[in-house]
Design a protein around this motif. Sequence first.
Motif, PDB file in Angstrom:
ATOM      1  N   ASN A  14       0.846  -0.852  -0.333  1.00  0.00           N
ATOM      2  CA  ASN A  14       0.011   0.041   0.004  1.00  0.00           C
ATOM      3  C   ASN A  14       1.003   1.152  -0.235  1.00  0.00           C
ATOM      4  OD1 ASN A  14      -2.023   2.002   0.565  1.00  0.00           O
ATOM      5  ND2 ASN A  14      -2.576   1.661   2.461  1.00  0.00           N
ATOM      6  N   GLU A  15       1.094   1.770  -1.239  1.00  0.00           N
ATOM      7  CA  GLU A  15       1.235   3.622  -1.344  1.00  0.00           C
ATOM      8  C   GLU A  15       1.247   4.780  -1.136  1.00  0.00           C
ATOM      9  OE1 GLU A  15       5.004   3.307  -1.001  1.00  0.00           O
ATOM     10  OE2 GLU A  15       4.956   1.383  -1.496  1.00  0.00           O
ATOM     11  N   PRO A  16       1.011   4.608   0.288  1.00  0.00           N
ATOM     12  CA  PRO A  16      -0.079   6.353   0.163  1.00  0.00           C
ATOM     13  C   PRO A  16      -0.421   7.378  -1.025  1.00  0.00           C
ATOM     14  CG  PRO A  16       1.151   6.279   2.664  1.00  0.00           C
ATOM     15  CD  PRO A  16       1.716   4.787   1.430  1.00  0.00           C
ATOM     16  N   GLU A  17       1.071   7.325  -1.861  1.00  0.00           N
ATOM     17  CA  GLU A  17       1.407   8.351  -2.623  1.00  0.00           C
ATOM     18  C   GLU A  17       0.883   7.954  -4.151  1.00  0.00           C
ATOM     19  OE1 GLU A  17       5.414   6.291  -2.126  1.00  0.00           O
ATOM     20  OE2 GLU A  17       3.635   7.761   0.367  1.00  0.00           O
ATOM     21  N   ALA A  18       0.283   6.611  -3.887  1.00  0.00           N
ATOM     22  CA  ALA A  18       0.457   6.569  -5.130  1.00  0.00           C
ATOM     23  C   ALA A  18      -0.939   6.009  -4.937  1.00  0.00           C
ATOM     24  CB  ALA A  18       1.050   4.896  -5.487  1.00  0.00           C
ATOM     25  N   ALA A  19      -1.826   5.636  -5.611  1.00  0.00           N
ATOM     26  CA  ALA A  19      -3.270   5.828  -6.273  1.00  0.00           C
ATOM     27  C   ALA A  19      -3.471   3.946  -5.932  1.00  0.00           C
ATOM     28  CB  ALA A  19      -4.012   6.010  -7.463  1.00  0.00           C
ATOM     29  N   GLY A  20      -4.362   3.758  -5.103  1.00  0.00           N
ATOM     30  CA  GLY A  20      -4.450   1.668  -5.526  1.00  0.00           C
ATOM     31  C   GLY A  20      -3.283   1.266  -4.245  1.00  0.00           C
ATOM     32  N   TRP A  21      -3.175   0.729  -4.812  1.00  0.00           N
ATOM     33  CA  TRP A  21      -2.077  -0.972  -3.991  1.00  0.00           C
ATOM     34  C   TRP A  21      -0.917  -1.180  -5.413  1.00  0.00           C
ATOM     35  CZ3 TRP A  21      -2.312  -3.147   0.182  1.00  0.00           C
ATOM     36  CH2 TRP A  21      -3.575  -2.746   1.970  1.00  0.00           C
ATOM     37  N   GLN A  22       0.448  -1.526  -4.698  1.00  0.00           N
ATOM     38  CA  GLN A  22       0.803  -2.317  -6.485  1.00  0.00           C
ATOM     39  C   GLN A  22       1.233  -3.537  -5.926  1.00  0.00           C
ATOM     40  OE1 GLN A  22       4.110   1.068  -5.782  1.00  0.00           O
ATOM     41  NE2 GLN A  22       3.415   2.241  -6.454  1.00  0.00           N
ATOM     42  N   LEU A  23       1.745  -4.556  -6.588  1.00  0.00           N
ATOM     43  CA  LEU A  23       2.175  -5.406  -6.294  1.00  0.00           C
ATOM     44  C   LEU A  23       3.813  -5.326  -6.726  1.00  0.00           C
ATOM     45  CD1 LEU A  23      -0.027  -7.813  -8.755  1.00  0.00           C
ATOM     46  CD2 LEU A  23      -0.243  -7.527  -6.066  1.00  0.00           C
ATOM     47  N   LEU A  24       3.840  -5.647  -5.886  1.00  0.00           N
ATOM     48  CA  LEU A  24       6.279  -6.005  -6.090  1.00  0.00           C
ATOM     49  C   LEU A  24       6.253  -7.411  -6.607  1.00  0.00           C
ATOM     50  CD1 LEU A  24       8.139  -4.678  -6.393  1.00  0.00           C
ATOM     51  CD2 LEU A  24       8.423  -4.799  -3.638  1.00  0.00           C
ATOM     52  N   VAL A  25       6.730  -7.585  -7.850  1.00  0.00           N
ATOM     53  CA  VAL A  25       7.091  -9.053  -8.081  1.00  0.00           C
ATOM     54  C   VAL A  25       8.636  -8.905  -8.947  1.00  0.00           C
ATOM     55  CG1 VAL A  25       6.266 -10.462 -10.303  1.00  0.00           C
ATOM     56  CG2 VAL A  25       4.367  -8.884  -9.241  1.00  0.00           C
ATOM     57  N   SER A  26       8.870 -10.242  -8.161  1.00  0.00           N
ATOM     58  CA  SER A  26      10.366 -10.758  -8.456  1.00  0.00           C
ATOM     59  C   SER A  26      10.434 -11.675  -8.636  1.00  0.00           C
ATOM     60  CB  SER A  26      11.634 -10.048  -7.482  1.00  0.00           C
ATOM     61  OG  SER A  26      10.484 -10.995  -6.145  1.00  0.00           O
ATOM     62  N   PHE A  27      11.387 -12.164  -8.741  1.00  0.00           N
ATOM     63  CA  PHE A  27      11.622 -13.933  -9.670  1.00  0.00           C
ATOM     64  C   PHE A  27      12.471 -14.483  -8.657  1.00  0.00           C
ATOM     65  CE2 PHE A  27      11.289 -11.319 -13.421  1.00  0.00           C
ATOM     66  CZ  PHE A  27      10.096 -12.331 -14.054  1.00  0.00           C
ATOM     67  N   THR A  28      12.538 -15.526  -7.992  1.00  0.00           N
ATOM     68  CA  THR A  28      12.648 -16.523  -6.951  1.00  0.00           C
ATOM     69  C   THR A  28      14.379 -16.632  -7.883  1.00  0.00           C
ATOM     70  OG1 THR A  28      12.358 -18.762  -8.299  1.00  0.00           O
ATOM     71  CG2 THR A  28      11.276 -17.792  -6.922  1.00  0.00           C
ATOM     72  N   ASP A  29      15.451 -16.829  -6.510  1.00  0.00           N
ATOM     73  CA  ASP A  29      16.953 -17.014  -7.317  1.00  0.00           C
ATOM     74  C   ASP A  29      16.995 -18.525  -8.509  1.00  0.00           C
ATOM     75  OD1 ASP A  29      17.679 -14.722  -6.030  1.00  0.00           O
ATOM     76  OD2 ASP A  29      17.899 -16.149  -3.794  1.00  0.00           O
TER      77      ASP A  29
END
Length: 110
Positions: A14-29
């Motif tokens: 939840n980024e207060p300065e951004a509209a809505g929410w964000q998914l932070l997606v990364s890849f497994t090692d």
Amino acid sequence: MTEINGPLKIMVVNEPEAAGWQLLVSFTDEFKSASLEEQGETFARYQQELVQGIQQLPEGDRNRDGMAIVLQLVNELLPYIREGQIALEESIIVQIGQSQAVSISDFLNG
């Protein structure tokens, strides 16, 4: 509940300065260290597991809705993964609405 383990690590933020929410997606090692061919096969298999998981859950189930969001992302990424055109060390940020954030949080947290 269907448990699906895959090549992605996903966090809902939840980024207060951004509209809505964000998914932070990364890849497994493990995924990052695989060969390009293995990455393509693993990602395609993950896509099929998501499709099967969605089909097993009833309409309106928040886990199903969360899986559908992840599937949408996977569908977009798959051709680029197969071609080696994604910087796997980088994180991907996806904007989502609050209701989507609840669904995907339920799915990710089981």
